[in-house]
Write a protein that holds these residues in place. Structure first.
Motif, short mmCIF file in Angstrom:
data_model
loop_
_atom_site.label_atom_id
_atom_site.label_comp_id
_atom_site.label_asym_id
_atom_site.label_seq_id
_atom_site.Cartn_x
_atom_site.Cartn_y
_atom_site.Cartn_z
N ALA A 177 71.95 2.94 8.31
CA ALA A 177 72.34 4.75 7.97
C ALA A 177 70.80 4.13 6.80
O ALA A 177 69.94 5.25 7.30
N LEU A 178 70.09 2.66 6.83
CA LEU A 178 68.66 3.10 6.28
C LEU A 178 67.62 2.77 7.29
O LEU A 178 66.80 3.16 7.27
N GLY A 179 68.29 2.12 8.66
CA GLY A 179 67.06 2.71 10.09
C GLY A 179 66.49 3.86 9.78
O GLY A 179 65.78 4.70 10.06
N LYS A 180 67.39 5.52 9.23
CA LYS A 180 67.46 6.42 9.43
C LYS A 180 66.17 6.64 8.39
O LYS A 180 65.88 7.48 8.78
N MET A 181 66.13 5.98 6.96
CA MET A 181 65.62 6.60 5.81
C MET A 181 64.40 6.34 6.06
O MET A 181 63.24 6.98 5.58
N ILE A 182 63.91 4.78 6.78
CA ILE A 182 62.86 4.68 6.68
C ILE A 182 61.76 5.43 7.63
O ILE A 182 60.49 5.52 6.90
N ASP A 183 61.96 5.77 8.35
CA ASP A 183 60.80 6.95 9.23
C ASP A 183 60.79 8.19 8.39
O ASP A 183 59.61 8.45 8.63
N LYS A 184 61.22 8.60 7.11
CA LYS A 184 61.23 9.55 6.14
C LYS A 184 59.72 9.14 5.30
O LYS A 184 59.32 9.95 4.31
N LEU A 185 59.88 7.80 4.92
CA LEU A 185 58.28 7.42 3.95
C LEU A 185 57.50 7.23 4.47
O LEU A 185 57.10 6.57 5.63
N LEU A 229 70.78 -5.19 3.38
CA LEU A 229 70.82 -6.27 3.71
C LEU A 229 70.73 -6.77 5.59
O LEU A 229 72.05 -6.06 6.33
N ASP A 230 69.99 -6.54 5.96
CA ASP A 230 69.22 -6.67 7.48
C ASP A 230 67.47 -7.33 8.20
O ASP A 230 67.16 -6.41 7.63
N TYR A 231 67.95 -8.42 8.21
CA TYR A 231 66.62 -9.15 8.32
C TYR A 231 65.63 -8.12 9.06
O TYR A 231 64.16 -8.71 9.43
N GLY A 232 66.41 -8.13 10.58
CA GLY A 232 65.58 -7.27 11.38
C GLY A 232 64.80 -6.47 10.81
O GLY A 232 64.00 -5.57 11.69
N LEU A 233 65.66 -5.16 10.75
CA LEU A 233 65.28 -3.75 9.72
C LEU A 233 63.87 -4.20 9.06
O LEU A 233 63.02 -4.03 8.49
N GLU A 234 64.64 -5.32 8.24
CA GLU A 234 64.32 -5.41 7.59
C GLU A 234 61.64 -6.29 7.77
O GLU A 234 60.57 -5.29 7.43
N ASP A 235 61.69 -6.86 8.76
CA ASP A 235 60.98 -7.29 9.94
C ASP A 235 59.91 -6.36 11.14
O ASP A 235 58.80 -6.38 10.76
N SER A 236 60.71 -4.83 11.39
CA SER A 236 60.14 -3.98 12.30
C SER A 236 59.61 -3.20 10.74
O SER A 236 58.74 -3.00 11.41
N ALA A 237 60.29 -3.14 9.51
CA ALA A 237 59.66 -1.99 9.17
C ALA A 237 58.30 -2.23 8.22
O ALA A 237 57.73 -1.75 8.31
N LEU A 238 58.52 -4.03 8.21
CA LEU A 238 57.00 -4.61 7.80
C LEU A 238 55.96 -4.39 8.91
O LEU A 238 54.80 -4.28 9.22
N GLU A 239 56.40 -4.82 10.02
CA GLU A 239 55.34 -4.23 11.41
C GLU A 239 55.05 -3.24 11.72
O GLU A 239 53.60 -2.60 11.88
N ARG A 240 56.04 -1.89 11.47
CA ARG A 240 55.67 -0.54 11.68
C ARG A 240 55.07 0.09 10.98
O ARG A 240 53.92 0.76 11.56
N LYS A 241 55.11 -0.27 9.69
CA LYS A 241 55.04 0.77 8.34
C LYS A 241 54.58 0.12 7.45
O LYS A 241 53.84 0.91 6.59
#
Length: 277
Positions: free
Chosen positions: A172-180, A193-205
Motif C-alpha cells: 500500500a505504501l507505493g500508492k501513497m508515495i505519489d501523493k507527496l 520495509l521494502d528496499y526496492g521501494l526505498e531506492d525507487s522513491a529516492l531516485e524518482r522524487k
C-alpha cells in the motif's frame, strides 16, 4: 468531541468555498445544498459517532439547517456526493503539502472490522478471503478493511487509502508515495520495509523512506535514527487513537460503499477539526 457552533460555521464555509472553487454544480431548486449535506455528515462523524439521525436532528434543532431532509433522503444524497468527500479531503491536504510546504510525514495502518469473526459466514457486505487480515500488535484476526493513514508530523491526516484486510502494508505504501511532494520524508514501522521501494522513491522524487528496521535488516539504523523514527511514529498512533474514539461500537452499513463513506467521514472530520484549531 462535540463541535462548537463557530467551528461548524467555519467547516461549512470551507466546504462551500472549495466546492465553488472546483466548479461543483447542483440543482438550484434544492432546499438543502450538497455543502449542507456534507456538513451534517461531518457533524455526525465528529459529534455523534457516525449516527446520521442524531446529526440531522441536531442541525434542525439549532436552526443550522431548518429544511434538513429526513434520514432516508439524506442517505441517498450523501451516497451521491461520496466521491466529493475525497476530493474535499484532498483539497485540504493540498494546503499543507503545497502552501505550508510540509515535508515530514508519518504512515501507519489500522484495521476496521466489518463484522465479528464468528459472523463472517453471514456477512453480506464482504464475500472474499482477501478481507481476512491479521493484526500483529493484537495477535488477532479480523474481517474487514485496513486504513492506510498518512499524517503530517503534527498528526493531521493528509492522505488515506483503503485496502482489503489481507493486503500487506508495504504494498500500500507505493500508492501513497505519489501523493507527496518531492524531497519529503516518510516515517513508518517495519511492516512498510521494502528496499526496492526505498531506492525507487529516492531516485524518482528524492523522497526518503525512514522505515524502522527489523532485527535482521541489511540496512542498519544508528541509535539516533532509531529514536527519531520511534518519536515520529508515536504521533501517528495518537492520530489513529483520535479517529477510533469517533467510532461507534459497530459501524452500521448496508453496502461496502456506505461503510467506506462512513470511514472517510471519520478521517475527514478529524482532519477538519485539527486543521481549524
Amino acid at each position: 468531541m462535540m463541535l462548537t457552533r463557530d467551528k461548524i460555521i467555519s467547516i461549512f464555509c470551507l466546504i462551500d468555498d472549495i466546492l465553488k472553487g472546483i466548479g461543483h454544480q447542483e440543482d438550484i431548486r434544492r432546499q438543502v445544498s450538497d455543502s449542507e449535506i456534507i456538513l451534517t455528515a461531518i457533524v455526525s462523524s465528529t459529534s455523534f459517532y457516525g449516527n446520521h439521525s442524531s446529526a440531522i436532528e441536531f442541525m434542525k434543532q439549532y436552526d443550522s439547517i431548518p429544511n434538513m431532509l429526513d434520514k432516508s433522503r439524506f442517505n441517498r444524497r450523501l451516497h451521491k456526493v461520496g466521491r466529493l468527500l475525497y476530493d474535499l479531503f484532498e483539497s485540504v491536504s493540498a494546503y499543507f503539502k503545497d502552501i505550508c510546504c510540509e515535508l515530514h510525514y508519518i504512515i501507519d495502518s489500522f484495521p476496521v472490522a466489518v463484522c465479528n469473526n464468528m459472523r463472517i459466514a453471514n456477512c453480506k457486505i464482504l464475500k472474499d478471503n482477501k478481507w481476512r487480515g491479521y493484526t500483529a500488535s493484537m495477535r488477532s484476526y479480523f474481517y474487514g478493511v485496513k486504513v492506510q493513514l498518512l499524517t503530517t508530523k503534527d498528526g493531521i491526516p493528509i492522505a488515506f487509502h483503503f485496502t482489503p484486510g489481507k493486503t500487506a502494508d508495504a504494498k500500500a505504501l507505493g500508492k501513497m508515495i505519489d501523493k507527496l511532494p518531492a524531497e519529503s520524508s516518510i516515517y513508518g514501522d517495519s511492516a512498510y520495509l521494502d528496499y526496492g521501494l526505498e531506492d525507487s522513491a529516492l531516485e524518482r522524487k528524492a523522497i526518503l523512506l525512514k522505515i524502522q528496521r527489523k532485527s535482521n535488516s541489511k540496512r542498519i539504523d544508528t541509535l539516533e535514527q532509531k529514536l527519531e523514527k520511534l518519536k515520529m511514529r508515536k504521533r501517528v498512533e495518537t492520530t489513529i487513537s483520535d479517529i477510533k474514539k469517533l467510532f461507534p461500537r459497530t459501524i452500521h452499513a448496508v453496502t461496502l460503499e456506505g461503510f467506506l463513506i462512513k470511514l472517510t467521514l471519520f478521517v475527514f472530520g478529524l482532519q477538519l477539526s485539527k486543521a481549524l484549531n
